[in-house]
Design an enzyme around this catalytic site. Sequence first.
Site, PDB file in Angstrom:
ATOM      1  CG  HIS A 102      -0.491   0.368   2.581  1.00  0.00           C
ATOM      2  ND1 HIS A 102       0.145  -1.261   2.950  1.00  0.00           N
ATOM      3  CD2 HIS A 102       0.070   0.350   3.540  1.00  0.00           C
ATOM      4  CE1 HIS A 102       1.226  -1.364   4.100  1.00  0.00           C
ATOM      5  NE2 HIS A 102       0.839   0.079   4.337  1.00  0.00           N
ATOM      6  CG  HIS A 104       1.149   5.231   4.544  1.00  0.00           C
ATOM      7  ND1 HIS A 104       0.272   4.955   5.705  1.00  0.00           N
ATOM      8  CD2 HIS A 104       1.400   3.948   4.541  1.00  0.00           C
ATOM      9  CE1 HIS A 104       0.624   4.112   6.636  1.00  0.00           C
ATOM     10  NE2 HIS A 104       1.426   3.765   5.649  1.00  0.00           N
TER      11      HIS A 104
HETATM   12  P1  AMP Z   1       1.803  -0.137   7.295  1.00  0.00           P
HETATM   13  O1  AMP Z   1       2.118  -0.121   9.256  1.00  0.00           O
HETATM   14  O2  AMP Z   1       2.367   0.962   6.333  1.00  0.00           O
HETATM   15  O3  AMP Z   1       1.152  -1.432   7.386  1.00  0.00           O
HETATM   16  O4  AMP Z   1      -0.199   0.430   6.998  1.00  0.00           O
HETATM   17  C1  AMP Z   1      -0.936   0.136   7.952  1.00  0.00           C
HETATM   18  C2  AMP Z   1      -1.972   1.459   7.601  1.00  0.00           C
HETATM   19  O5  AMP Z   1      -2.894   0.830   7.688  1.00  0.00           O
HETATM   20  C3  AMP Z   1      -1.938   1.975   9.097  1.00  0.00           C
HETATM   21  O6  AMP Z   1      -1.979   3.388   9.003  1.00  0.00           O
HETATM   22  C4  AMP Z   1      -3.345   1.028   9.934  1.00  0.00           C
HETATM   23  O7  AMP Z   1      -3.832   3.210  10.510  1.00  0.00           O
HETATM   24  C5  AMP Z   1      -4.125   1.664   8.445  1.00  0.00           C
HETATM   25  N1  AMP Z   1      -5.312   0.336   8.132  1.00  0.00           N
HETATM   26  C6  AMP Z   1      -5.466  -0.851   8.975  1.00  0.00           C
HETATM   27  N2  AMP Z   1      -6.115  -1.491   9.005  1.00  0.00           N
HETATM   28  C7  AMP Z   1      -7.493  -0.694   8.459  1.00  0.00           C
HETATM   29  C8  AMP Z   1      -8.397  -0.345   7.907  1.00  0.00           C
HETATM   30  N3  AMP Z   1      -8.887  -1.247   8.063  1.00  0.00           N
HETATM   31  N4  AMP Z   1      -9.420   0.945   7.469  1.00  0.00           N
HETATM   32  C9  AMP Z   1      -8.712   1.406   6.836  1.00  0.00           C
HETATM   33  N5  AMP Z   1      -7.203   1.974   7.355  1.00  0.00           N
HETATM   34  C10 AMP Z   1      -6.617   0.731   8.096  1.00  0.00           C
END
Ligand code: AMP
Length: 144
Positions: A102, A104
């Site tokens: 993903h 950001h």
């Molecule tokens: P990373 O640390 O780069 O893997 O980021 C994962 C991101 O996913 C974090 O910023 C979380 O807040 C976000 N996240 C996890 N679950 C959900 C969800 N159900 N809906 C939206 N964002 C999510």
Amino acid sequence: MNGATNCVFCNIASGQIPSLKIFEDETIFAFLDISPLAEGHLLVVPKKHYVSLADMPEDQVAALTRHLPRLMRAVMGAVGAEGCNILQNNGRSAGQEVQHVHWHVIPRSADDGLGYRWNASSYAEGRDEKVQKDVLAALTVHAH
Ligand code: AMP
Ligand code: ZN
């Protein structure tokens, strides 16, 4: 099958887990991060499950990243941000918590208090040339 059944982002992309959707086409899905670093913090994911950017075919990367400038402009305009970090973590050691690749999109303002504090180091004498040589050799192994 495109999705991994136990993957939160596969389930968001397929609509099985609710999200606040911002954009969708046949290959990508963009939605608001549930725990934002700033208002408007978006996540952009491929609908197909890949763990890392390194696993993605180049055309899939291109199909996703071509939307980033427009999404970034929309988010920045909507929240009145002056800047934006595009952050993309690969691997747990790099801070990747969700094992579905993903991007950001994090809108920034001078007074947002988020900071940016990575501690740069330096190369010992000759070490940079050794690293350059190693990466160039690896690049020939990992051709397209
Ligand atoms: P990373 O640390 O780069 O893997 O980021 C994962 C991101 O996913 C974090 O910023 C979380 O807040 C976000 N996240 C996890 N679950 C959900 C969800 N159900 N809906 C939206 N964002 C999510
Ligand atoms: Zn997934």
